[in-house]
Scaffold this motif. Structure first.
Motif, PDB file in Angstrom:
ATOM      1  N   THR A 261      -4.378   0.958  -2.346  1.00  0.00           N
ATOM      2  CA  THR A 261      -4.031  -0.453  -1.842  1.00  0.00           C
ATOM      3  C   THR A 261      -3.644  -1.364  -3.213  1.00  0.00           C
ATOM      4  OG1 THR A 261      -6.218  -0.939  -2.373  1.00  0.00           O
ATOM      5  CG2 THR A 261      -5.807   0.200  -0.075  1.00  0.00           C
ATOM      6  N   ALA A 262      -2.801  -2.333  -2.531  1.00  0.00           N
ATOM      7  CA  ALA A 262      -2.386  -3.429  -3.589  1.00  0.00           C
ATOM      8  C   ALA A 262      -1.755  -2.765  -4.708  1.00  0.00           C
ATOM      9  CB  ALA A 262      -3.515  -4.114  -3.859  1.00  0.00           C
ATOM     10  N   SER A 263      -0.612  -2.102  -4.537  1.00  0.00           N
ATOM     11  CA  SER A 263      -0.241  -1.104  -5.623  1.00  0.00           C
ATOM     12  C   SER A 263       0.428  -2.028  -6.817  1.00  0.00           C
ATOM     13  CB  SER A 263       0.872  -0.365  -5.315  1.00  0.00           C
ATOM     14  OG  SER A 263       2.023  -1.165  -4.655  1.00  0.00           O
TER      15      SER A 263
ATOM     16  N   ASP B  67       1.087   2.165 -11.376  1.00  0.00           N
ATOM     17  CA  ASP B  67       0.486   3.250 -10.453  1.00  0.00           C
ATOM     18  C   ASP B  67       1.874   4.170 -10.413  1.00  0.00           C
ATOM     19  OD1 ASP B  67      -1.153   0.993  -8.147  1.00  0.00           O
ATOM     20  OD2 ASP B  67      -2.213   2.214  -9.987  1.00  0.00           O
TER      21      ASP B  67
ATOM     22  N   ASN C 203       0.804  -1.202   0.008  1.00  0.00           N
ATOM     23  CA  ASN C 203       0.105   0.174   0.155  1.00  0.00           C
ATOM     24  C   ASN C 203       0.703   1.314   0.036  1.00  0.00           C
ATOM     25  OD1 ASN C 203      -2.265  -1.859   0.132  1.00  0.00           O
ATOM     26  ND2 ASN C 203      -2.619  -1.331   2.338  1.00  0.00           N
TER      27      ASN C 203
ATOM     28  N   ARG D 140      -9.497   1.057  -5.874  1.00  0.00           N
ATOM     29  CA  ARG D 140      -8.158   0.881  -4.872  1.00  0.00           C
ATOM     30  C   ARG D 140      -7.846   2.071  -4.288  1.00  0.00           C
ATOM     31  NH1 ARG D 140      -3.622  -0.060  -6.875  1.00  0.00           N
ATOM     32  NH2 ARG D 140      -4.416   0.364  -9.020  1.00  0.00           N
TER      33      ARG D 140
ATOM     34  N   HIS E  91     -14.255   6.621  -1.460  1.00  0.00           N
ATOM     35  CA  HIS E  91     -13.523   5.541  -2.179  1.00  0.00           C
ATOM     36  C   HIS E  91     -13.692   5.797  -3.326  1.00  0.00           C
ATOM     37  CE1 HIS E  91     -12.515   3.285   1.786  1.00  0.00           C
ATOM     38  NE2 HIS E  91     -13.497   3.967   2.107  1.00  0.00           N
TER      39      HIS E  91
END
Lengths: 114, 112
Positions: free
Chosen positions: B77-79, B83, B18, B60, B57
């Motif tokens: 989150t969960a890159s 990204d 993250n 992600r 939100h």
């Protein structure tokens, strides 16, 4: 639909020459903004249009910078007698209205003044 | 004057981890927006959070806003390697014309 477009993508000019940068906003967007981004920096606000009028020109760095908008559509940013410190990416954005609306950015024009 | 200030200036993480970026600002705002920029060109709008909202939100992305501390955070989150980009916060000051005041940005690198 089509996003914000800008032209040219890149412009190289000699110090002292005038340049014109063009922005085509999203159709129907009444607000249009110009920003400048120097290398490695955040964006600096230059000028804002609501329709064809510019109620906020507070960000224009000098009287060599001017902008106009016609037909509540296309806008042109003009830099006269360019200087090397004018080298930057010039970004245009548009939004449906001027307050509390998402701004959609064009790809920018990268200006290099030699 | 510089409104948004991002922290950290640079962040390097492994894929799957993250990433959290913070933004502080100085004046009252209508809203705060987060943008992503790849290769120093056009900005992509990620999320807008209004001054009366505390959390938002989008996929992600999770954005929080604390108006009492004049700060916001962006959590990815969960890159993924895709990204990798620069992330900017921008504030739309109360009573203003809608012009955005940008911070200097956080450069995120996600290693595969």
């Amino acid at each position: 639909g089509a996003g914000v477009s800008q032209s040219p993508s890149n412009k190289v000019t000699e110090k002292g020459k005038d340049v014109e940068l063009r922005c085509d906003p999203i159709s129907g967007h009444t607000a249009l903004y110009w920003y400048r981004q120097r290398l490695g920096q955040g964006l600096e606000f230059l000028i804002y249009f609501q329709g064809n009028s510019a109620p906020d020109k507070s960000g224009l760095p000098s009287d060599r910078f001017s902008a106009e908008r016609t037909g509540e559509s296309v806008s042109t940013l003009t830099i006269q007698r360019t200087q090397q410190e004018d080298s930057a990416v010039y970004l245009c954005a548009s939004s449906r209205d001027q307050v509390q609306e998402t701004q959609y950015f064009g790809p920018g024009t990268r200006l290099l003044v030699l | 004057s510089q409104q948004g200030e991002e922290d950290p200036q640079a962040l390097s993480i492994q894929e799957g981890e993250n990433a959290t970026m913070n933004c502080s600002y100085k004046t009252s705002i209508n809203n705060l927006q987060w943008y992503r920029q790849n290769s120093g060109r056009g900005l992509v709008h990620l999320i807008l959070i209004r001054s009366n909202e505390r959390e938002k939100h989008s996929g992600r992305l999770r954005v929080t806003l604390d108006t009492s501390k004049k700060s916001s955070s962006l959590l990815i989150t969960a890159s993924r390697a895709a990204d990798t980009a620069s992330y900017f916060c921008a504030t739309d000051e109360s009573g203003n014309t809608g012009k955005l005041i940008f911070g200097q940005g956080t450069t995120l690198q996600v290693k595969p």
